[in-house]
Design an enzyme around this catalytic site. Structure first.
Site, PDB file in Angstrom:
ATOM      1  N   ASP A 521     -61.328 -70.064  27.983  1.00 23.43           N
ATOM      2  CA  ASP A 521     -60.773 -69.960  29.332  1.00 23.43           C
ATOM      3  C   ASP A 521     -59.458 -70.754  29.322  1.00 23.43           C
ATOM      4  OD1 ASP A 521     -60.564 -69.467  32.066  1.00 23.43           O
ATOM      5  OD2 ASP A 521     -61.516 -71.377  32.537  1.00 23.43           O
ATOM      6  N   ASP A 933     -65.147 -74.086  31.418  1.00 22.81           N
ATOM      7  CA  ASP A 933     -65.553 -75.237  32.224  1.00 22.81           C
ATOM      8  C   ASP A 933     -66.572 -74.863  33.279  1.00 22.81           C
ATOM      9  OD1 ASP A 933     -63.814 -73.716  33.661  1.00 22.81           O
ATOM     10  OD2 ASP A 933     -62.680 -75.381  34.498  1.00 22.81           O
ATOM     11  N   ASP A 937     -67.386 -68.908  34.336  1.00 24.74           N
ATOM     12  CA  ASP A 937     -67.582 -68.574  32.935  1.00 24.74           C
ATOM     13  C   ASP A 937     -69.056 -68.488  32.543  1.00 24.74           C
ATOM     14  OD1 ASP A 937     -64.803 -68.682  32.621  1.00 24.74           O
ATOM     15  OD2 ASP A 937     -64.853 -70.830  32.257  1.00 24.74           O
TER      16      ASP A 937
END
Length: 1295
Positions: A521, A933, A937
């Site tokens: 990410d 994080d 996700d």
């Protein structure tokens, strides 16, 4: 109602059920007990002295065959559950009395009999999943998918709470609201541990050794096993208690039932209950609920890995959340999750609002002397208050929520289940390890038969033969083999914990060694979580273009003027200002007077320098909202500060929070003395552009956006419009009515700095030739810029960005599209274009993805296209809309496959698309990693083979691994530890296998004369030598640098087998040579029975025993030395000081025993005194054996592996052609494609279906028909992405 994912129940006895939370399909089978079968089974158990029962505890099939008979699921007494790993579980069906209808249990459905009365529920529980028999469909359905019939229409259950009867019914359906883990008793744990195959084998071995008079050895093994069992029991008990303490939680809650508020223990909550969130007794949520009134801020780090507190808002009156909510998954879409508070999350702050429920006049709940809640039968009456509409004492303010799920059906329950029942790892190493143990068992049986014949030949009694032959089995299959292989993984897990990396499945550590592509990410992972607002680019509607950037808020504030009684600024539109947009367009909440929420919004609000206040329970309720009307959130200038003319207090009336699907957020605000409200919207520039009036879009929109995004800045667009309507009408506006016909106001430009460690970590991964991919929700050009800045993508690599072209759809559009795709599978690709990110006039062909110049007259573009076509040194940046479009319409095309191979950046990706992208890469054969994080996700983290969540929590349901550090150094650390762990497991396995073959050969040679090793010789070899080497060997630390070559995961690979077989042959050869050398000596005397009448009376002590023991005690040591792998996966063996110390100590002691005869020592070991010359002869054989094994392992065997594999392959293919002829029309053997070195066998136009599915399936079918030679000689099946790299120009150079 229940979301049905049950598969067809065709015969009434079997049923397939899909468990979405566990991503697993289970098979149910109905059974009933039979008395004759049970009597026969227990009779056989008694006759076999319990051996049948012990074996049955391993396989769970023997008792089923005797005691159980198939029965229809509707009448079955027991349910046999078989999971995807073929593990069996027997669950008893419970009969629970019930007084209700079918709808109450299963919700509204289309099936007949909804109002059918039910007087009994048939329930069974599997891994804390509760299943209920549907009396109409005769299928078991999980309660985790239950939805109230009213929820289907979007109606929240009962505005006056549940009735007592409804509560009783739902308690019978769902059980208590408690995640209660059964803590097994010490006796039960002991029995289960002792019946483990490992310890059963140990017990059998101890009995055999005792019969052989090896009392000291048997006693030592018994002591070690007892200590090991005790340590395991204590550790298990401690772990279960820790999980139990983490899982179980209850507290007093105020709940609305029968129009009355009462205080109960949270264990009594059921879905549909309405409870008071503002109760100070609730610090952690005991259930999952949807907010009805008020709002709250919670910390969800334990569940999602998101360290930033989340704000939860109440349902809108017209919301369709209850209709759309999918309870079959433990996670919800962002637009739903913003209203849901999850079980196990910590409450940071609760803000009340005017309640729509009955007024509570009850006192605080009574407590006992210790301050605990005291609840008796009359307590509900004591705490209840009657419903009253009397509001004379002021507004009734409260924060309320409605229970959605309880117990193990919650997200926290899913986390606990994932810890208790981790998903089995389908890793080749573990499969090969068990197969190899089977091979050793076959060798043991062969040795058993051969030595039985030999011992019978020399006249040994049947009892002695049985004892010695069984003893041989304990030699070939070392009992410590499974434990020694897991020690290295345990050391790796402990080292990871020390650096703040926690895992809920330690077996995944070895999987990390094979990661081939690592996805990241962007925001909060590669870059800092916080953003810096560089300034605001405001649009002048007068000039139709942007004005210079305002880098200071004072410039923005000073541009505000008053014209005809209305505010306006540089934009030139009355009623809206950029300053008001910056101050109010957010969803921040106050916690201890500090704004908490999205870091971007926090920076935006901080830029204004104003203050925020919250009025608990305030809500404008008049049609003419005035300055005296208290607003929920007020924005005002700091006390004592100078305020530019025209600016005044602002109130936030409504907030439409950020939606990942819409990629925007909006607010409705009102100025202090203004009659009407105004609305402001912020979001992705390309999205905001579509909801603004075209006349307000500046002429330099695209050039300004490209300027900032290509420089790596994050750009957020602002828009707004005045609302000339009453508050009542404003409050009734839908979101789509607010977010339309806006005036474009400008850009906010943020700088997102890279984390200090990002570039270094990515360089390590690039040097290790691990492919890196960025997967983000940000703008594609910004993502490409950041990727190049951190060198996730080489700065010289050309990147093409995808664009999706939407066309007007006719009435028959879908029909025409399907017909077109059938006629031409590539027709849908024409809607996608690929443009060079820096603006050069080069694009990619939408079908072949080959570069071409869009302007043939542009010499630079033509030259660039030709160069890229030759080198293939380019990648693609895929946007979420293009990825979704291609995955739906072109997934089976070569273009989609090549897009996955060239994809370096995936931008504007939704959480679901991130997970789908991971799965697509896995289909190509990649072992994938994902680092994020948390929060958005979660799906990708769980889909990846190595998912790492950057979170402060020790364990998270979001991923197998959780790092409490906020940078990505954990990625390299985990891969290094994974490579070290699997290299250690390989070393230890080869060492233990070679040790067993050394001892097996020694014992077989001694059995020729009915001789064996002595008690203390076994002790010295097995305990002092083998165990100490194995444990210290596993303490090796990972190598400091990642290398391009990944370690093998196959124990049957040609290099492993060549090494193991080669060293085994060398050691056997030296032992046999030593045996004949002993027999050829004139002083050698064969050992004869002490009693000529008793062939069993042969003493073990003798020349042959002494010679073989003195030789083999060195062979054990240098076997450990030869198989100790150092770089490139582990540090040099000389850095493992425990190992070096043990090897040195054992070598010195062995030399002392060999060269310095000590009577007492020789007496203990049963060693005969020999001449000095013979001892040096043994030393010479030891040195020669060590030198041969060392040179063979380092130089000879690796070079022999490939030629031998080719020979085996030729033999095997010839055998297969002779004895395994193909059936007529059978497809060509796919294994030959995988085994061939000819790169041209796989065409660059081969479809994904041929590579990823058909050929692999054919390959798997043909492997079962291969001869042993073919299996030994075949190359490891190559991954589809390997062929793609060879077929595509340039991918090997930049991946």
């Amino acid at each position: 109602m229940f979301t049905r994912t049950q598969l067809a129940n065709t015969d009434g006895v079997h049923q397939l059920v899909r468990l979405e939370e566990e991503d697993m399909t289970i098979q149910l089978r109905g059974l009933r007990r039979t008395l004759p079968g049970a009597m026969l089974y227990w009779t056989l158990v008694f006759c076999t002295a319990g051996l049948l029962y012990v074996v049955d505890t391993w396989f769970h099939t023997i008792s089923l065959w005797f005691i159980m008979k198939p029965a229809p699921l509707a009448t079955a007494e027991y349910i046999q559950v078989t999971d995807e790993g073929k593990h069996l579980s027997m669950e008893r069906v419970q009969h629970i009395k019930f007084d209700g209808t079918l709808t109450m249990v299963f919700g509204a459905s289309s099936k007949s009999g909804d109002n059918m009365a039910l007087d009994e529920l048939r329930v069974f529980v599997f891994r804390h999943n509760r299943f209920i028999m549907h009396p109409v469909s005769l299928e078991y359905i999980s309660t985790s998918k239950w939805k109230d019939a009213q929820w289907q229409q979007g109606v929240v259950t009962g505005r006056h709470g549940l009735t007592g009867q409804e509560v009783d019914q739902r308690l019978r359906i769902f059980d208590r609201c408690l995640i209660d883990i059964e803590e097994k008793s010490w006796v039960r744990l002991l029995v289960e541990e002792v019946l483990n195959p490992f310890y059963v084998f140990q017990i059998a071995s101890i009995i055999i050794w005792s019969c052989e008079d090896y009392y000291y050895y048997a006693a030592c093994i018994f002591f070690i096993s007892a200590v090991s069992i005790a340590v395991t029991l204590i550790s298990t008990k401690r772990t279960v208690r820790k999980i139990k303490q983490m899982a179980a939680y209850s507290c007093p809650v105020r709940v609305l039932r029968d129009r009355k508020w009462e205080v109960i223990d949270s264990e009594g909550l059921v879905p549909g209950d309405i409870f008071d969130m503002s109760d100070e007794g609730i610090s952690v949520l005991p259930c999952e609920a949807v907010m009805l009134e008020g709002d709250c801020i919670v910390n969800e780090s334990m569940l999602t890995g998101e360290s930033v507190p989340e704000s939860k808002s109440p349902l809108e009156p017209s919301s369709s959340v209850m209709e759309l909510i999918d309870l079959s998954s433990h996670t919800f879409k962002p637009e739903i999750a913003r209203h849901v508070v999850f079980a196990g999350t910590k409450i940071v702050r609760v803000r009340k609002a005017v309640s729509r429920f009955p007024r509570d006049r009850s006192a605080s709940p009574p407590t006992d002397g210790a301050g605990r809640l005291a609840i008796d039968e009359n307590f509900s009456d004591q705490m209840s208050s009657t419903v009253s509409a009397d509001m004379s004492n002021g507004p009734n303010v409260r924060a309320t929520a409605m229970v959605l799920r309880t117990g193990f059906n919650t997200t926290k329950g899913s986390l606990v289940r994932s810890i208790l029942f981790p998903r089995p790892t389908k890793f080749r190493f573990y499969r090969d390890a068990f197969r190899f143990i089977g091979v050793l068992a076959v060798i043991a049986v062969c040795g058993f038969i051969a030595n039985t014949i030999n011992l019978h030949r020399i006249g040994v009694s049947a009892g002695a033969i049985a004892k010695k032959a069984l003893d041989l089995i304990t030699v070939v299959v070392p009992p410590a083999l499974p434990a020694s292989m897991s020690i290295g993984m345990a050391f790796a897990a402990r080292r990871l914990r020390k650096v703040g990396i926690f895992c809920i499945s330690p077996s995944r550590i070895n999987v990390a060694s094979k990661v081939a592509v690592m996805c990241f990410d962007k925001t909060g992972t590669l870059t800092e979580e916080g953003l810096d607002l560089l300034g605001v680019r405001v649009v002048s509607q007068t000039s139709g273009s942007f004005v210079p950037m305002h880098s200071d808020v004072q410039q923005v504030a000073e541009s505000v003027t008053t014209k005809d009684g209305e505010l306006q600024d540089t934009i030139g539109v009355s009623g809206i200002t950029v300053f008001n947009a910056l101050a109010t367009c957010h969803s921040l909440r106050l916690v201890d007077n500090v704004p908490i929420g999205d870091p971007l919004e926090a920076k935006m609000f901080e830029f204004t320098g104003w203050q925020m206040e919250e009025n608990e329970g305030s809500e404008p309720d008049s049609d003419q909202a005035s300055s005296a009307t208290p607003l929920p959130t007020v924005i005002r200038p700091p006390t004592g500060s100078a305020v530019p003319a025209g600016l005044e207090e602002l109130g936030i009336l409504r907030c439409f929070e950020f939606s990942p699907a819409l990629r925007r957020a909006s607010v409705i605000t009102k100025r202090l003395h203004n009659k009407y409200a105004e609305t402001y919207t912020k979001g992705a520039p390309e999205v905001i552009r579509t909801i603004c009036r075209a006349a307000t879009i500046p002429s330099d929109f695209d050039s300004a956006l490209d300027q900032y995004t290509q420089s790596g800045y994050r750009v957020i667009a602002l828009a707004g419009k005045p609302l000339h309507m009453s508050y009542r009408k404003t409050a009734a506006l839908e979101r789509n009515e607010v977010e339309c016909d806006l005036t474009f106001m400008g850009f906010m430009v943020f700088e997102n700095r890279l984390k200090p460690t990002t570039a270094g970590v990515l360089k390590d991964l690039r040097d290790a030739r691990i492919r890196m991919v960025m997967c983000t929700g940000d703008n594609p050009l910004t993502a490409v810029s950041v990727a190049k800045e951190c060198e996730l993508v080489n700065k010289t690599t050309t990147v093409f960005v995808s664009y999706l072209h939407s066309e007007p759809h006719s009435a028959d559009y879908e029909k025409d599209r399907i017909e077109s795709e059938i006629a031409n599978p590539h027709s849908s690709l024409a809607s996608v274009s690929w443009r060079e990110s820096s603006g050069v006039k080069v694009a990619l062909d939408p079908i072949t993805l080959v570069p071409y110049a869009t302007d043939p007259e542009d010499a630079r573009a033509v030259a660039m296209a030709q160069e890229l076509g030759k080198t293939g040194h380019y990648g693609v940046a895929v946007t979420g809309d293009v990825f979704g479009y291609l995955s739906e319409h072109a997934m089976r095309t070569e273009t989609f496959k090549h897009m996955l191979m060239r994809g370096t950046v995936y931008a504007r990706m939704s959480p679901e698309q991130k997970a789908e992208m991971i799965q697509c890469l896995q289909e190509l054969g990649y072992i994938t990693g994902f680092c994020g994080d948390g929060a958005n996700d979660c799906s990708a983290l769980k889909s990846a083979d190595m998912g790492i969540s950057l979170s402060e929590a020790e364990a998270s349901v979001a991923a197998p691994f959780t790092s409490n550090s906020t940078d990505i150094q954990c990625v390299v650390q985990l891969i290094r530890e994974g490579r070290c762990s699997i290299a250690t497991s390989f070393s230890c396995f080869k060492f233990m296998a070679l040790y067993s073959m050394v001892q097996f050969t020694t014992v077989c040679l001694l059995y020729i004369y009915n001789v064996n090793l002595t008690d203390f010789q076994y002790l010295w070899a097995d305990l002092f030598t083998i165990m100490s080497i194995a444990i210290c060997m596993d303490r090796a630390r990972p190598y400091k640098k990642l290398v391009p070559k990944r370690p093998s995961a196959s124990l049957t690979s040609k290099k492993v087998l060549t090494s193991l077989i080669g060293n085994t042959l060398l050691i056997i050869g030296f032992q046999i040579s030593m045996y004949f050398m002993v027999e050829s000596r004139s002083w050698y005397q064969k050992q004869l029975p002490v009693d000529p009448e008793d062939p069993d009376s042969v003493e073990n002590e003798g020349d042959l025993n002494t010679t073989m023991f003195l030789l083999t005690m060195f062979q054990y040591v240098f076997a450990g030395a030869v198989f100790t792998i150092g770089p490139p996966y582990r540090e040099s063996a000389f850095r493992n000081y425990w190992y070096v110390g043990v090897i040195a100590l054992l070598t010195i002691l062995d030399l002392w025993i060999l060269l310095v005869p000590v009577g007492k020592i020789y007496s203990i070991f049963g060693i005969m005194h020999t001449s000095v010359g013979w001892r040096f002869t043994i030393f010479g054989m030891v040195a020669g054996n060590f030198l041969a094994c060392y040179l063979g392992e380092r130089f000879v065997f690796p070079r022999l592996a490939i030629p031998l594999a080719k020979i085996f392959r030729l033999i095997g293919l010839g055998y297969t052609r002779c004895f395994h002829r193909r059936k007529p029309g059978h497809h060509a053997d796919a294994s030959s494609d995988y085994a061939s070195d000819d790169k041209q066998k796989v065409s660059s136009r081969t479809s994904l279906e041929e590579l990823g599915h058909v050929s692999q399936a054919a390959y798997d079918r043909n492997v079962s028909g291969m001869s042993l030679w073919t299996r030994l000689g075949r190359r490891t099946s190559r991954k589809p992405y390997k062929y793609l790299q060879e077929a595509m120009v340039g991918t090997n150079t930049w991946h």
